[in-house]
Design an enzyme around this catalytic site. Structure first.
Site, PDB file in Angstrom:
ATOM      1  N   ALA A 210       7.617  -0.773   5.995  1.00  0.00           N
ATOM      2  CA  ALA A 210       7.565   0.113   7.155  1.00  0.00           C
ATOM      3  C   ALA A 210       7.456  -1.174   8.382  1.00  0.00           C
ATOM      4  O   ALA A 210       7.071  -2.276   8.186  1.00  0.00           O
ATOM      5  CB  ALA A 210       6.359   0.735   6.986  1.00  0.00           C
TER       6      ALA A 210
ATOM      7  N   GLY B 155       7.081  -0.201   2.219  1.00  0.00           N
ATOM      8  CA  GLY B 155       7.739   1.084   2.403  1.00  0.00           C
ATOM      9  C   GLY B 155       9.200   0.926   1.697  1.00  0.00           C
ATOM     10  O   GLY B 155       9.694   2.097   1.426  1.00  0.00           O
TER      11      GLY B 155
ATOM     12  N   GLU C 110       8.725   1.867  -1.767  1.00  0.00           N
ATOM     13  CA  GLU C 110       8.382   3.313  -1.983  1.00  0.00           C
ATOM     14  C   GLU C 110       9.657   4.302  -1.739  1.00  0.00           C
ATOM     15  O   GLU C 110       9.715   5.228  -2.417  1.00  0.00           O
ATOM     16  CB  GLU C 110       7.068   3.563  -1.042  1.00  0.00           C
ATOM     17  CG  GLU C 110       6.043   2.845  -1.489  1.00  0.00           C
ATOM     18  CD  GLU C 110       5.013   2.804  -0.355  1.00  0.00           C
ATOM     19  OE1 GLU C 110       3.713   2.860  -0.623  1.00  0.00           O
ATOM     20  OE2 GLU C 110       5.063   2.495   0.814  1.00  0.00           O
TER      21      GLU C 110
ATOM     22  N   GLU D  27       1.158  -4.708   0.888  1.00  0.00           N
ATOM     23  CA  GLU D  27       0.280  -4.125   1.976  1.00  0.00           C
ATOM     24  C   GLU D  27      -1.022  -4.802   1.949  1.00  0.00           C
ATOM     25  O   GLU D  27      -1.555  -4.978   2.923  1.00  0.00           O
ATOM     26  CB  GLU D  27       0.315  -2.792   1.801  1.00  0.00           C
ATOM     27  CG  GLU D  27       1.712  -1.818   2.238  1.00  0.00           C
ATOM     28  CD  GLU D  27       2.369  -1.622   0.876  1.00  0.00           C
ATOM     29  OE1 GLU D  27       3.303  -0.754   0.942  1.00  0.00           O
ATOM     30  OE2 GLU D  27       2.293  -2.459  -0.102  1.00  0.00           O
TER      31      GLU D  27
END
Length: 264
Positions: free
Chosen positions: A71, A115, A118, A138
């Site tokens: 992300a 992300g 994911e 993360e």
């Protein structure tokens, strides 16, 4: 169609069984970091894909260097708790990938981290290049996975492996990812995307009704008990006996010819 952050191309299936969508994440300067603008574009792409009866399989990919490196930290850094809560951060647009009823194949080369990992796991299955690297780093930012990483990764690879990756931030290479069940297959980096397209063509040639119901059943396995999942599967299986595609598929098998599915 050229978008700013997601470039889409329709690949006609020469077998006459509908078309394939190639959706390419396109933020090369940021290793395809996933920001709101990109995810909103992808949301729109998926809406169009799902509504178009001629489109039968979607390939989601990035660049050779990165599927998506995570992300967008620069976009996230200034946000407060109330900011992310009010805007329903992640849930608002990311989960559209997981809720799509038609098949999505993740074609992963290079980094699929945070992300990016994911997002790949939200797809129906992952085909990885030899260069692929997966991870949930993360913890290095003082947070945890927030787009399903702690849940989907655990279901794919088990508690111990998921716990180690999420607590250390360690990356997993393509061979390990295949060995533990995160990816379905590792393909040679040469002609990687062409091979993924061949897989997509195989999916597109099937009855779309059967494909969608099969996808729904397999996803249900993660959502319910075994007995209820089997009951759900049996009901959908029974319902297929009302379709023209069931009649055509079985007749074609008996007559030793290729089926001509009409999605009816």
């Amino acid at each position: 169609m050229a978008g700013k952050n997601v470039i889409t191309e329709t690949l006609d299936n020469t077998n006459g069984n509908g078309s394939i969508v190639l959706a390419t994440l396109n933020r090369p300067d940021a290793l395809n970091a996933l920001n709101d603008e990109l995810m909103d574009e992808l949301f729109t792409v998926l809406d169009g894909y799902e509504k178009d009866d001629d489109l039968r399989c979607l390939i989601l990919t990035g660049s050779d260097k990165a599927f998506a490196a995570g992300a967008d930290i620069k976009q996230m850094q200034p946000k407060s708790y109330m900011d992310v809560y009010k805007e329903d951060f992640i849930s608002r647009n990311w989960e559209r990938v997981a809720s799509c009823r038609k098949p999505i194949i993740a074609a992963v080369s290079g980094y699929a981290l945070g992300g990016g990992c994911e997002l790949a796991m939200m797809c129906d299955f992952i085909l990885a290049s030899e260069t692929a690297k997966f991870g949930q780093p993360e913890i290095n930012l003082g947070v945890m996975p927030g787009a399903g990483g702690s849940q989907r990764l655990t279901r794919f690879v088990g508690k111990s492996k998921a716990m180690e990756m999420c607590l250390t931030g360690r990356m997993m290479d393509a061979d390990e990812a295949e060995r533990v069940g995160l990816v379905s297959r590792v393909l040679k980096k040469e002609n990687f995307l062409a091979e993924v397209v061949e897989v997509a063509i195989t999916v597109a040639k099937k009855s779309l009704i059967a494909t969608m119901m099969t996808k729904e059943c397999i996803n249900r396995a993660y959502e319910t008990t075994l007995s209820e999942g089997i009951r759900f599967e049996r009901r959908l299986f029974h319902s297929m006996f009302s379709t023209a595609d069931k009649t055509e598929g079985m007749a074609a098998f008996i007559e030793k010819r290729d089926p001509d599915f009409t999605d009816e």
